[in-house]
Design an enzyme around this catalytic site. Structure first.
Site, PDB file in Angstrom:
ATOM      1  N   ARG A   1       0.815  -1.225   0.000  1.00 42.89           N
ATOM      2  CA  ARG A   1       0.000   0.000   0.000  1.00 42.89           C
ATOM      3  C   ARG A   1       0.851   1.280   0.000  1.00 42.89           C
ATOM      4  NH1 ARG A   1      -3.084  -3.686  -0.466  1.00 42.89           N
ATOM      5  NH2 ARG A   1      -5.183  -3.868   0.412  1.00 42.89           N
TER       6      ARG A   1
ATOM      7  N   SER B   1     -10.453  -0.733   3.936  1.00 44.91           N
ATOM      8  CA  SER B   1      -9.643  -0.971   5.144  1.00 44.91           C
ATOM      9  C   SER B   1      -9.152   0.369   5.684  1.00 44.91           C
ATOM     10  CB  SER B   1      -8.426  -1.834   4.817  1.00 44.91           C
ATOM     11  OG  SER B   1      -8.813  -3.072   4.322  1.00 44.91           O
TER      12      SER B   1
ATOM     13  N   GLU C   1      -4.393   3.132   7.113  1.00 45.44           N
ATOM     14  CA  GLU C   1      -4.159   3.041   5.667  1.00 45.44           C
ATOM     15  C   GLU C   1      -4.649   4.314   4.984  1.00 45.44           C
ATOM     16  OE1 GLU C   1      -5.972   1.124   1.971  1.00 45.44           O
ATOM     17  OE2 GLU C   1      -5.472  -0.576   3.256  1.00 45.44           O
TER      18      GLU C   1
HETATM   19  N1  EPU Z   1     -10.876 -11.236  10.101  1.00 46.84           N
HETATM   20  C1  EPU Z   1     -11.474 -11.363  11.327  1.00 46.84           C
HETATM   21  N2  EPU Z   1     -12.302 -10.364  11.753  1.00 46.84           N
HETATM   22  C2  EPU Z   1     -12.549  -9.285  10.994  1.00 46.84           C
HETATM   23  C3  EPU Z   1     -11.945  -9.153   9.750  1.00 46.84           C
HETATM   24  C4  EPU Z   1     -11.095 -10.143   9.312  1.00 46.84           C
HETATM   25  O1  EPU Z   1     -11.281 -12.341  12.023  1.00 46.84           O
HETATM   26  O2  EPU Z   1     -13.331  -8.445  11.460  1.00 46.84           O
HETATM   27  C5  EPU Z   1     -10.020 -12.297   9.596  1.00 46.84           C
HETATM   28  C6  EPU Z   1     -10.669 -12.997   8.411  1.00 46.84           C
HETATM   29  O3  EPU Z   1     -11.519 -14.041   8.809  1.00 46.84           O
HETATM   30  C7  EPU Z   1      -9.471 -13.521   7.647  1.00 46.84           C
HETATM   31  C8  EPU Z   1      -8.391 -12.495   7.965  1.00 46.84           C
HETATM   32  O4  EPU Z   1      -8.816 -11.778   9.110  1.00 46.84           O
HETATM   33  O5  EPU Z   1      -9.069 -14.777   8.103  1.00 46.84           O
HETATM   34  C9  EPU Z   1      -8.141 -11.544   6.827  1.00 46.84           C
HETATM   35  O6  EPU Z   1      -9.369 -10.883   6.484  1.00 46.84           O
HETATM   36  P1  EPU Z   1      -9.749 -10.524   4.985  1.00 46.84           P
HETATM   37  O7  EPU Z   1      -9.558 -11.710   4.128  1.00 46.84           O
HETATM   38  O8  EPU Z   1     -11.081  -9.884   4.983  1.00 46.84           O
HETATM   39  O9  EPU Z   1      -8.628  -9.525   4.527  1.00 46.84           O
HETATM   40  P2  EPU Z   1      -7.928  -8.313   5.297  1.00 46.84           P
HETATM   41  O10 EPU Z   1      -6.516  -8.700   5.569  1.00 46.84           O
HETATM   42  O11 EPU Z   1      -8.738  -7.879   6.439  1.00 46.84           O
HETATM   43  C10 EPU Z   1      -6.959  -7.254   3.117  1.00 46.84           C
HETATM   44  C11 EPU Z   1      -6.945  -5.909   2.464  1.00 46.84           C
HETATM   45  C12 EPU Z   1      -8.272  -5.655   1.773  1.00 46.84           C
HETATM   46  C13 EPU Z   1      -8.499  -6.751   0.751  1.00 46.84           C
HETATM   47  C14 EPU Z   1      -8.495  -8.100   1.482  1.00 46.84           C
HETATM   48  C15 EPU Z   1      -8.644  -9.286   0.551  1.00 46.84           C
HETATM   49  C16 EPU Z   1      -5.473  -4.566   3.834  1.00 46.84           C
HETATM   50  C17 EPU Z   1      -5.359  -3.450   4.809  1.00 46.84           C
HETATM   51  N3  EPU Z   1      -6.700  -4.887   3.460  1.00 46.84           N
HETATM   52  O12 EPU Z   1      -7.949  -7.197   4.158  1.00 46.84           O
HETATM   53  O13 EPU Z   1      -8.138  -4.435   1.064  1.00 46.84           O
HETATM   54  O14 EPU Z   1      -9.720  -6.572   0.068  1.00 46.84           O
HETATM   55  O15 EPU Z   1      -7.236  -8.269   2.175  1.00 46.84           O
HETATM   56  O16 EPU Z   1      -7.447  -9.558  -0.094  1.00 46.84           O
HETATM   57  O17 EPU Z   1      -4.441  -5.102   3.416  1.00 46.84           O
HETATM   58  C18 EPU Z   1      -8.447  -2.080   1.298  1.00 46.84           C
HETATM   59  O18 EPU Z   1      -7.225  -1.977   1.196  1.00 46.84           O
HETATM   60  O19 EPU Z   1      -9.203  -1.094   1.427  1.00 46.84           O
HETATM   61  C19 EPU Z   1      -9.043  -3.413   1.287  1.00 46.84           C
HETATM   62  C20 EPU Z   1     -10.344  -3.618   1.461  1.00 46.84           C
END
Ligand code: EPU
Length: 338
Positions: free
Chosen positions: A167, A238, A334
């Site tokens: 990012r 995010s 972010e």
């Molecule tokens: N999780 C939880 N609780 C929550 C949210 C997530 O337990 O409230 C767990 C999920 O179950 C999963 C893990 O955390 O096992 C990761 O969650 P998720 O797959 O939703 O991805 P993320 O790491 O929270 C990142 C990006 C997103 C992108 C997703 C999918 C960042 C800051 N965010 O989110 O990007 O869509 O991966 O690849 O890296 C953005 O940048 O605005 C964004 C939405």
């Protein structure tokens, strides 16, 4: 035509829907218009503060902005060159990112389909190195064209010189560089799908002869199910980055929380799922009058309609503090805070 508006409300130019104002809002449809403004405008000569925004999907205004906001409307999409395996497509920074992904998918060009439905513009995809479902924009960016606002010179950066990291990029750090065009290298044969993400696998497992349209459709379904639509409820995706910690720190947390969600990075470091950390601190149940943590994804903070940027910022500060108190991990925002 260059459009100069003064005392301009940014409410429809940020996905949080914050009603902040800027002294000047400058939108331009060609590079020449921008250069003409930079070379001749008394406003530009007299102002020192400025900001570049795309679709405003990664920014939180906590106050009015006293200066100039530049907004690119560069809209071209053109094939620059082709080889047997690749097509190089040059897109204007003002193209809506998801329209560009749709264009690629419809033309059966592979690479960015996992980045479907991410809000923002082509310019922001390079500035922010957007990423989702195992793919980052940097994996497909060939080069980035900018105008240096201070010198008015046009510069071209090859991928390797863009300093892309999670990012982040040269263009996020150097505010002088206004991205004008981004060239992507997409595959027209020997497709390499990125299907490791569990949700994606389960959606696609019964489809034979997978197409880019299938993948785009699956990604859109996953995103629509997990993330709020900013057109209905203000948010910036995010709000925080997933923090990176040393392996020892990860082990320390894991000892107390065996269900910690984390991913291995190079050099023995670990990336922790910030959404999980925030959820563990009980934030999914919490809200103020106008601000709420999105119930399906704790990494997303929503404006229930009437929140000020300051209210959202203060709320995020409390989240950072509580995650620090519970895990000893500092969350970094972010979103860009103004
Ligand atoms: N999780 C939880 N609780 C929550 C949210 C997530 O337990 O409230 C767990 C999920 O179950 C999963 C893990 O955390 O096992 C990761 O969650 P998720 O797959 O939703 O991805 P993320 O790491 O929270 C990142 C990006 C997103 C992108 C997703 C999918 C960042 C800051 N965010 O989110 O990007 O869509 O991966 O690849 O890296 C953005 O940048 O605005 C964004 C939405």
């Amino acid at each position: 035509m260059i459009n100069i508006q003064s005392d301009f409300s940014l409410k429809t130019h940020n996905t949080f829907g914050i009603d902040a104002k800027t002294d000047y809002f400058i939108s331009f449809s060609t590079e020449e218009e921008l250069l003409f403004f930079l070379n001749s405008s008394e406003i530009w000569k007299s102002q020192c503060d400025y900001l570049i925004i795309g679709a405003g999907s990664n920014i939180l205004f906590t106050k009015d902005f006293h200066g100039i906001i530049f907004h690119s409307l560069l809209q071209s999409i053109e094939i620059e060159k082709e080889s047997d395996e690749f097509v190089f497509i040059r897109a204007g920074s003002g193209v809506v990112w998801d329209n560009f992904v749709e264009f690629a998918v419809q033309n059966n060009l592979q690479g960015i389909e996992n980045l479907s439905l991410i809000p923002g513009t082509v310019g922001a995809s390079a500035v922010q190195n957007i990423g989702a479902y195992g793919v980052e924009a940097k994996d497909f960016i060939e080069k980035v064209e900018v105008i240096d606002l201070k010198t008015t010179k046009k510069l071209i950066f090859k991928n390797i010189d863009c300093n892309f990291t999670y990012r982040d990029s040269l263009f996020k750090k150097n505010q002088n560089f206004l991205v004008t065009n981004v060239t992507f290298k997409l595959r027209k044969s020997n497709f390499q799908f990125y299907l490791n993400y569990a949700d994606l696998q389960s959606k696609l497992q019964n489809i034979n002869n997978l197409t880019l349209i299938d993948i785009r459709k699956a990604i859109i379904e996953i995103r629509e199910n997990k993330l709020p639509d900013y057109k209905k409820i203000g948010n910036a995706g995010s709000f925080f980055k997933n923090p990176v910690v040393e392996f020892e720190k990860y082990q320390e947390i894991l000892y107390d929380y065996p269900n910690l969600i984390a991913y291995k990075l190079a050099e023995g470091k670990m990336k922790l799922a910030a959404g999980w950390l925030i959820e563990q601190c009980g934030w999914k149940q919490q809200r103020t009058k106008n601000v709420v943590v999105y119930p399906k994804q704790a990494l997303v903070i929503c404006n229930l309609g009437k929140a000020s940027g300051k209210e959202i910022f203060d709320f995020s500060q409390k989240i950072i503090q509580s995650v620090y108190n519970q895990f000893g991990v500092s969350l970094e925002r972010e979103v860009i805070v103004i």
